[in-house]
Motif scaffolding. Sequence first.
Motif, short mmCIF file in Angstrom:
data_model
loop_
_atom_site.label_atom_id
_atom_site.label_comp_id
_atom_site.label_asym_id
_atom_site.label_seq_id
_atom_site.Cartn_x
_atom_site.Cartn_y
_atom_site.Cartn_z
N GLN A 51 0.86 -1.17 0.00
CA GLN A 51 0.00 0.00 0.00
C GLN A 51 0.90 1.22 0.00
O GLN A 51 1.69 1.42 0.93
CB GLN A 51 -0.88 0.03 1.24
N ASN A 73 -2.84 4.30 -10.17
CA ASN A 73 -3.17 2.88 -10.04
C ASN A 73 -3.14 2.16 -11.39
O ASN A 73 -2.81 0.98 -11.45
CB ASN A 73 -4.52 2.69 -9.35
N ALA A 76 0.47 1.34 -12.14
CA ALA A 76 1.13 0.53 -11.11
C ALA A 76 1.89 -0.65 -11.71
O ALA A 76 2.96 -1.01 -11.22
CB ALA A 76 0.12 0.06 -10.08
N ILE A 96 -0.76 -0.72 -4.76
CA ILE A 96 -2.03 0.00 -4.75
C ILE A 96 -1.77 1.36 -4.12
O ILE A 96 -1.19 1.46 -3.03
CB ILE A 96 -3.11 -0.75 -3.95
#
Length: 119
Positions: A51, A73, A76, A96
Amino acid sequence: MEKLFNRSIRIAQELQKKIAVIIQYRLKDPRIKKIITVSEVQVSKDLSHAQVFVSFLESENQLNIKKDLIILNKSASYIRKLLCKIMRLRIIPNIIFYHDDSFFKGNKISFILEGLSKK
């Protein structure tokens, strides 16, 4: 009892540094025109998920923040691919991105406390 400075914490710190450099220098998305700061990375114990908490400079509009998070995102997997080349890990975690508004909350509390001390 866990160690005070275990492997997942060290990897999280290294990921924080590397992701910040990748976002700043390697991510060439023209939709992102703000300065993005990686404030914290939390890694799961099995290192499969990360995270990443980011804050945006010059962005108070919630709609813009959501759009920027969607862009991050979506990129990513590209960031993860670059991390594979940079870091020597067997497992590179899935990333994320989340918004970190702790700076603005702390600033708001500071202004409230300053107002109380003046009275």
